[in-house]
Design a protein around this motif. Structure first.
Motif, PDB file in Angstrom:
ATOM      1  N   ARG A   1       0.850  -1.184   0.000  1.00  0.00           N
ATOM      2  CA  ARG A   1       0.000   0.000   0.000  1.00  0.00           C
ATOM      3  C   ARG A   1       0.881   1.228   0.000  1.00  0.00           C
ATOM      4  O   ARG A   1       1.999   1.191   0.480  1.00  0.00           O
ATOM      5  N   GLU A   2       0.374   2.311  -0.557  1.00  0.00           N
ATOM      6  CA  GLU A   2       1.147   3.550  -0.626  1.00  0.00           C
ATOM      7  C   GLU A   2       0.558   4.585   0.328  1.00  0.00           C
ATOM      8  O   GLU A   2      -0.658   4.729   0.409  1.00  0.00           O
ATOM      9  N   ILE A   3       1.439   5.258   1.047  1.00  0.00           N
ATOM     10  CA  ILE A   3       1.012   6.366   1.899  1.00  0.00           C
ATOM     11  C   ILE A   3       1.784   7.605   1.471  1.00  0.00           C
ATOM     12  O   ILE A   3       2.862   7.507   0.876  1.00  0.00           O
ATOM     13  N   ARG A   4       1.235   8.750   1.754  1.00  0.00           N
ATOM     14  CA  ARG A   4       1.895  10.024   1.448  1.00  0.00           C
ATOM     15  C   ARG A   4       2.063  10.790   2.745  1.00  0.00           C
ATOM     16  O   ARG A   4       1.110  10.938   3.509  1.00  0.00           O
ATOM     17  N   LEU A   5       3.278  11.259   2.970  1.00  0.00           N
ATOM     18  CA  LEU A   5       3.599  12.024   4.173  1.00  0.00           C
ATOM     19  C   LEU A   5       4.046  13.424   3.789  1.00  0.00           C
ATOM     20  O   LEU A   5       4.719  13.611   2.780  1.00  0.00           O
ATOM     21  N   ARG A   6       3.719  14.380   4.624  1.00  0.00           N
ATOM     22  CA  ARG A   6       4.218  15.755   4.473  1.00  0.00           C
ATOM     23  C   ARG A   6       5.087  16.023   5.697  1.00  0.00           C
ATOM     24  O   ARG A   6       4.587  16.048   6.816  1.00  0.00           O
ATOM     25  N   LEU A   7       6.373  16.195   5.456  1.00  0.00           N
ATOM     26  CA  LEU A   7       7.356  16.325   6.531  1.00  0.00           C
ATOM     27  C   LEU A   7       8.203  17.576   6.338  1.00  0.00           C
ATOM     28  O   LEU A   7       8.266  18.128   5.238  1.00  0.00           O
ATOM     29  N   PRO A   8       8.912  18.003   7.394  1.00  0.00           N
ATOM     30  CA  PRO A   8       9.874  19.094   7.229  1.00  0.00           C
ATOM     31  C   PRO A   8      10.994  18.671   6.275  1.00  0.00           C
ATOM     32  O   PRO A   8      11.262  17.476   6.106  1.00  0.00           O
ATOM     33  N   ALA A   9      11.649  19.631   5.671  1.00  0.00           N
ATOM     34  CA  ALA A   9      12.777  19.327   4.776  1.00  0.00           C
ATOM     35  C   ALA A   9      13.849  18.572   5.547  1.00  0.00           C
ATOM     36  O   ALA A   9      14.092  18.829   6.724  1.00  0.00           O
ATOM     37  N   GLY A  10      14.489  17.602   4.873  1.00  0.00           N
ATOM     38  CA  GLY A  10      15.558  16.842   5.506  1.00  0.00           C
ATOM     39  C   GLY A  10      15.706  15.463   4.911  1.00  0.00           C
ATOM     40  O   GLY A  10      15.018  15.087   3.964  1.00  0.00           O
ATOM     41  N   ILE A  11      16.616  14.697   5.501  1.00  0.00           N
ATOM     42  CA  ILE A  11      16.881  13.309   5.115  1.00  0.00           C
ATOM     43  C   ILE A  11      16.261  12.422   6.191  1.00  0.00           C
ATOM     44  O   ILE A  11      16.423  12.676   7.391  1.00  0.00           O
TER      45      ILE A  11
ATOM     46  N   THR B   1      10.640  -5.503   7.857  1.00  0.00           N
ATOM     47  CA  THR B   1      10.250  -6.031   6.554  1.00  0.00           C
ATOM     48  C   THR B   1      10.732  -5.179   5.379  1.00  0.00           C
ATOM     49  O   THR B   1      10.753  -5.660   4.247  1.00  0.00           O
ATOM     50  N   LYS B   2      11.100  -3.938   5.650  1.00  0.00           N
ATOM     51  CA  LYS B   2      11.624  -3.073   4.591  1.00  0.00           C
ATOM     52  C   LYS B   2      12.289  -1.865   5.235  1.00  0.00           C
ATOM     53  O   LYS B   2      11.825  -1.365   6.248  1.00  0.00           O
ATOM     54  N   LYS B   3      13.384  -1.427   4.607  1.00  0.00           N
ATOM     55  CA  LYS B   3      14.108  -0.263   5.113  1.00  0.00           C
ATOM     56  C   LYS B   3      14.508   0.596   3.917  1.00  0.00           C
ATOM     57  O   LYS B   3      14.914   0.071   2.882  1.00  0.00           O
ATOM     58  N   GLU B   4      14.364   1.914   4.052  1.00  0.00           N
ATOM     59  CA  GLU B   4      14.756   2.817   2.972  1.00  0.00           C
ATOM     60  C   GLU B   4      15.115   4.186   3.531  1.00  0.00           C
ATOM     61  O   GLU B   4      14.812   4.505   4.680  1.00  0.00           O
ATOM     62  N   GLN B   5      15.761   4.957   2.695  1.00  0.00           N
ATOM     63  CA  GLN B   5      16.124   6.323   3.041  1.00  0.00           C
ATOM     64  C   GLN B   5      15.525   7.226   1.963  1.00  0.00           C
ATOM     65  O   GLN B   5      15.447   6.844   0.794  1.00  0.00           O
ATOM     66  N   PHE B   6      15.077   8.421   2.368  1.00  0.00           N
ATOM     67  CA  PHE B   6      14.503   9.349   1.398  1.00  0.00           C
ATOM     68  C   PHE B   6      14.749  10.783   1.843  1.00  0.00           C
ATOM     69  O   PHE B   6      15.076  11.043   2.998  1.00  0.00           O
ATOM     70  N   ALA B   7      14.609  11.694   0.902  1.00  0.00           N
ATOM     71  CA  ALA B   7      14.829  13.117   1.171  1.00  0.00           C
ATOM     72  C   ALA B   7      13.547  13.895   0.914  1.00  0.00           C
ATOM     73  O   ALA B   7      12.790  13.583  -0.004  1.00  0.00           O
ATOM     74  N   VAL B   8      13.333  14.911   1.729  1.00  0.00           N
ATOM     75  CA  VAL B   8      12.270  15.885   1.511  1.00  0.00           C
ATOM     76  C   VAL B   8      12.983  17.180   1.188  1.00  0.00           C
ATOM     77  O   VAL B   8      13.720  17.721   2.015  1.00  0.00           O
ATOM     78  N   ARG B   9      12.811  17.669  -0.017  1.00  0.00           N
ATOM     79  CA  ARG B   9      13.536  18.858  -0.468  1.00  0.00           C
ATOM     80  C   ARG B   9      12.917  20.155   0.029  1.00  0.00           C
ATOM     81  O   ARG B   9      13.614  21.106   0.330  1.00  0.00           O
TER      82      ARG B   9
ATOM     83  N   GLU C   1       6.358  19.143   1.375  1.00  0.00           N
ATOM     84  CA  GLU C   1       6.279  18.410   0.109  1.00  0.00           C
ATOM     85  C   GLU C   1       5.787  16.987   0.400  1.00  0.00           C
ATOM     86  O   GLU C   1       6.257  16.333   1.318  1.00  0.00           O
ATOM     87  N   ALA C   2       4.826  16.502  -0.387  1.00  0.00           N
ATOM     88  CA  ALA C   2       4.300  15.154  -0.195  1.00  0.00           C
ATOM     89  C   ALA C   2       5.311  14.127  -0.695  1.00  0.00           C
ATOM     90  O   ALA C   2       5.803  14.228  -1.809  1.00  0.00           O
ATOM     91  N   VAL C   3       5.606  13.157   0.150  1.00  0.00           N
ATOM     92  CA  VAL C   3       6.518  12.070  -0.195  1.00  0.00           C
ATOM     93  C   VAL C   3       5.722  10.772  -0.151  1.00  0.00           C
ATOM     94  O   VAL C   3       5.037  10.492   0.823  1.00  0.00           O
ATOM     95  N   ALA C   4       5.798   9.986  -1.219  1.00  0.00           N
ATOM     96  CA  ALA C   4       5.092   8.706  -1.287  1.00  0.00           C
ATOM     97  C   ALA C   4       6.018   7.582  -0.837  1.00  0.00           C
ATOM     98  O   ALA C   4       7.151   7.485  -1.294  1.00  0.00           O
ATOM     99  N   LEU C   5       5.516   6.760   0.067  1.00  0.00           N
ATOM    100  CA  LEU C   5       6.241   5.572   0.520  1.00  0.00           C
ATOM    101  C   LEU C   5       5.370   4.358   0.248  1.00  0.00           C
ATOM    102  O   LEU C   5       4.175   4.370   0.533  1.00  0.00           O
ATOM    103  N   SER C   6       5.969   3.307  -0.284  1.00  0.00           N
ATOM    104  CA  SER C   6       5.253   2.055  -0.537  1.00  0.00           C
ATOM    105  C   SER C   6       5.645   1.034   0.517  1.00  0.00           C
ATOM    106  O   SER C   6       6.830   0.805   0.752  1.00  0.00           O
ATOM    107  N   SER C   7       4.645   0.436   1.110  1.00  0.00           N
ATOM    108  CA  SER C   7       4.899  -0.584   2.123  1.00  0.00           C
ATOM    109  C   SER C   7       5.320  -1.881   1.455  1.00  0.00           C
ATOM    110  O   SER C   7       5.057  -2.087   0.269  1.00  0.00           O
ATOM    111  N   PRO C   8       5.923  -2.780   2.217  1.00  0.00           N
ATOM    112  CA  PRO C   8       6.097  -4.138   1.704  1.00  0.00           C
ATOM    113  C   PRO C   8       4.707  -4.789   1.676  1.00  0.00           C
ATOM    114  O   PRO C   8       3.790  -4.306   2.346  1.00  0.00           O
ATOM    115  N   PRO C   9       4.516  -5.868   0.926  1.00  0.00           N
ATOM    116  CA  PRO C   9       3.205  -6.530   0.919  1.00  0.00           C
ATOM    117  C   PRO C   9       2.832  -7.012   2.325  1.00  0.00           C
ATOM    118  O   PRO C   9       3.668  -7.577   3.033  1.00  0.00           O
ATOM    119  N   TYR C  10       1.594  -6.747   2.721  1.00  0.00           N
ATOM    120  CA  TYR C  10       1.088  -7.228   4.012  1.00  0.00           C
ATOM    121  C   TYR C  10      -0.425  -7.368   3.916  1.00  0.00           C
ATOM    122  O   TYR C  10      -1.055  -6.845   3.013  1.00  0.00           O
TER     123      TYR C  10
END
Length: 87
Positions: free
Chosen positions: A31-41, A55-63, A67-76
Motif C-alpha cells: 500500500r502507498e502512503i503520502r507524508l508531508r514532513l519538514p525538509a531533511g533526510i 520487513t523493509k528499510k529505505e532512506q529518502f529526502a524531503v527537499r 512536500e508530499a513524499v510517497a512511501l510504498s509498504s512491503p506486501p502485508y
C-alpha cells in the motif's frame, strides 16, 4: 517533534449485519502512503507488528517542507508499522 514519526496501518472495516461486525482485509498487497514532513533526510523502517521483524528499510529526502513524499509498504495483509526518523 520533527525527529521521529510512528504510523500504524490496519486494514479492516465494519460490515453491517456480519458476525463479527469488524472484518479484516485478508488481501496481501503493498500500500502507498503520502507524508508531508519538514525538509531533511529520513530513514523509514517497516515492521510486522506481530513478529516485530523488519520487513523493509529505505532512506529518502524531503527537499521542501510540506512536500508530499510517497512511501510504498512491503506486501502485508492485516497491519503494518512504520517508523520514520530524521537523520
Amino acid at each position: 517533534p520533527n525527529q521521529v514519526y510512528a504510523l500504524y496501518l490496519h486494514h479492516g472495516r465494519i460490515v453491517k449485519d456480519a458476525k463479527p461486525p469488524y472484518q479484516v482485509d485478508p488481501a496481501v498487497q503493498p500500500r502507498e502512503i503520502r507524508l508531508r514532513l519538514p525538509a531533511g533526510i529520513y530513514s523509514a523502517v517497516w515492521r510486522d507488528p506481530k513478529s516485530g521483524a523488519e520487513t523493509k528499510k529505505e532512506q529518502f529526502a524531503v527537499r521542501r517542507a510540506g512536500e508530499a513524499v510517497a512511501l510504498s509498504s512491503p506486501p502485508y495483509a492485516e497491519d503494518a508499522a512504520l517508523i520514520v526518523r530524521a537523520k
